[in-house]
Structures are given as C-alpha cells and as structure tokens.
Design an enzyme around this catalytic site. Sequence first.
Site, short mmCIF file in Angstrom:
data_model
loop_
_atom_site.label_atom_id
_atom_site.label_comp_id
_atom_site.label_asym_id
_atom_site.label_seq_id
_atom_site.Cartn_x
_atom_site.Cartn_y
_atom_site.Cartn_z
N ASP A 1 -1.52 2.64 11.38
CA ASP A 1 -0.21 2.02 11.50
C ASP A 1 0.29 2.03 12.94
OD1 ASP A 1 -0.62 2.12 8.82
OD2 ASP A 1 0.97 3.58 8.39
N HIS B 1 -6.86 3.58 2.84
CA HIS B 1 -7.29 4.97 2.70
C HIS B 1 -8.67 5.20 3.32
CE1 HIS B 1 -3.84 6.34 0.38
NE2 HIS B 1 -3.81 5.10 -0.09
N THR B 2 -8.97 4.41 4.31
CA THR B 2 -10.22 4.58 5.06
C THR B 2 -9.96 5.19 6.44
OG1 THR B 2 -9.93 2.26 5.62
CG2 THR B 2 -11.61 2.78 3.98
C1 GLA Z 1 -0.39 4.81 5.13
C2 GLA Z 1 -0.87 5.67 6.30
C3 GLA Z 1 -2.09 5.02 6.99
C4 GLA Z 1 -3.17 4.65 5.98
C5 GLA Z 1 -2.57 3.88 4.80
C6 GLA Z 1 -3.56 3.63 3.71
O1 GLA Z 1 0.12 3.61 5.60
O2 GLA Z 1 0.15 5.84 7.23
O3 GLA Z 1 -2.58 5.88 7.97
O4 GLA Z 1 -3.87 5.77 5.55
O5 GLA Z 1 -1.45 4.56 4.22
O6 GLA Z 1 -4.56 2.81 4.16
#
Ligand code: GLA
Length: 392
Positions: A185, A47-48
């Site tokens: 991701d 969540h960064t």
């Molecule tokens: C999901 C989102 C990413 C990221 C993570 C938490 O995977 O797709 O962009 O925010 O959650 O780190």
Amino acid sequence: MTDNSEYKKAINQHVVETLQQQFQRKYGQKASVIEHAPGRVNLLGDHTDYNQGFVLPAAINYGTNVAISARTDDIISVYALDIENDHVEFSLTDTSLDTEHSWSNYVRGTLLQLKQSFPEICGANVVVSGNVPQGAGLSSSASFEIALLKAFTKLYRLNLSGVDAALIGQRAENDFVGCNCGIMDQLISAMAMADHAMLLDCQDLTMRHALIPDELTVLVINSKVKRGLVDSAYNERRAQCEAVAQHFGKASLRAVSLEELDRERNAIECILYKRARHVITENRRTTQMYTALNNKNFEQISSLMAQSHLSLKDDFNVTVPETDLLVSIVADVIKHRGGVRMTGGGFGGCVVALVPNNLVAEVIAAIERKYFKQTGLVAEFYPCIATQGAFT
Ligand code: GLA
C-alpha cells in the site's frame, strides 16, 4: 487513456485553496507546503506482499492531502478535517499510543520512524483532509502516511526516496499501530505511474509497470460491509503463512513451490495447507496478469481475477457473502470481456472490476437492482483513474 488533465488541475486547485483557508483559520498563517498521496486498488495479488511475493496495484484518484508549516519546537499539532476537526498535539519524542484519537497513531508512528532516520527534523503545524473511503480496503492509512512523509520531505528538504518513505510507513504500521501489513500500500502510493498498474516484487522491491488497457474502466465497488476485527484476523493469516514457510525451513512462502507444498500435504494442518496454496498460486496469477494486461488478453484477465477471488474465498477465507455476491453480479454482466474480484485485505470492503467501458452503466444498474434487495446494503461506486504516486 482519458485526457483529464484540465479537470484534474481544476480539482487540485480547489482542494489546495480549501485546505489553505482551513490552515489559515486554524493557525493564523498560510501553510508552506501542501502535498497529496493517493490511495490504491489492487488488481491482483492479495496477501502475497508479506510473503515476499508479487502484487499488482494501481494508485487511484482518491487520496489524502496534508498542509503543513514548520515550528521551531518539537511539537506536532494536527487537525483532521474529516474527523469533525479533531485535534491532537504531541511531542516528537512522545512514544505513546493514543487510544482516544486512534487516527493520530498513524501520524505518531510515521513521525517517530522519520525522526529516527532524520533526527534534525523539528515539529510542525498540520491540517489533513482526504477522500479515500475509510475502512474500505483502499489504503486510506497508507495514503495518509505517504502524504505526511512527502510533506515533511519538502518542508525540511530531506533526502528521502519514495521507497524509503514506503518502508517508514510500513514500519509505523508494524511497530507502532500494530498491523503487520506488507509493503504494497505504501509503495504504490509513493511510486505509482499514472495510467499503469505496478507489478511489484515484494522480495527485492523491483517494479514493472503495465498500461491499463484503454478499453477497460477500473470500477471499484464498496460492499459497505464494515470490517470488524480486521487487524487480528489479518495478523493471524500472516502468522499461518509464516508457520508453513518455517515448516519448510524457508524465509518465506516465496521460496516454496506448489509441488513442494503438495508433497508435504499430509504433514501440514489442512487450514495451513490452504493458506499456503492461496499464496503460491496467487503469485503465479499475479505475474500472469501483468502479461495479460500488456497483451490486452481480456479472457485471461477475466479468468485470473475469477481464480483469485475463489482462492481468497475458499483457501484464504477473507471474502464475505456480500463481496461474493457483488463479484457474481458483475461477472454475470461482463462475462469474459473483463474481470472482477475482491481487493485488498478482505473481510468486507471493496471489489475491483475491470469493466469494458460500454458495460459500466449496465454493471451499475445490475448491482442497484440486486444488491440492496439481497443484503439490505447500498453499494457505492468509484470509477477510478490510475494516478501518479506522491514521490514519482
Ligand atoms: C492490506 C495490507 C497490505 C496487503 C493487503 C492484502 O491492504 O496493508 O500490505 O497485505 O492487505 O493484499
């Protein structure tokens, strides 16, 4: 580092042959391009990314394969082998969401975005298949988007970089699918370096790579808790973070220090304060983890991952009792010799553990002994190898 190249070649060949057979069966011709993109596990920094912060993911040996051939019209035809051979067909100019075949919205959104950058592309016949566990927080959708973009890049000889592919995938999620995810991701799926984790600065997209120590196995453990209402809770977290940044008149939480946050503690709603504290401290932990990996400092790895999990649990409230339990079972076995935490968006899904190689069997045994008894769920294990990205 394990020398798994022969094994990987054999597996790849098998996957390619199977996909070709399926493609031939569906379309009566061979696919001209077959591409693969990996899923990911995040070692630290959750969540960064959407706060312009730091993340430290690695691509994994679970991914999505896309077989494709060109068409002369603008129709996209896609078979999803893993969703009971589900089939969709749509025009590249069709901008509507498909509520019946929701998986196909990743294709629609991605190709709509691609077409904006490359109006010359035509339609395609596509077959897709993958082995990233769905809904487990290992980025099955990002690997799908990146595999598709890589396949189109090759098929239509597009001048598309891995970073631009990642940005297209993210826009597809944000603007079409409706998940306000960050860039982590898609970027790791496109740009990963084998055997390494990537320290990504989500503010300027600079990347540094840290070798994952040979002594540690990346063990991903699926809690098997089905993640409900994930997108709305995720989007809510993002909005809360943005509200705090706005309070400080800053573009993102990246520009707010812990000292500044603490000075304003009484002026900010308690829950928002906690959300922001998670993000700011997680950024610091993530850069420290990069150094700890490089220095093979196992005690520090252990402590940073433990702190990250607690912060995601108590400040960001995205863990569930089942992932908390998995973390405590693993930590009891490995102590300070490796680390463990929840990984990804949370609300169920997986934990990631960096386990000393000689303790992997013991960790699995401990979970098998305790987890089902306490939760009624059977955890799944994925020992992972850090693999190469689709564009690297
Ligand atoms: C999901 C989102 C990413 C990221 C993570 C938490 O995977 O797709 O962009 O925010 O959650 O780190």
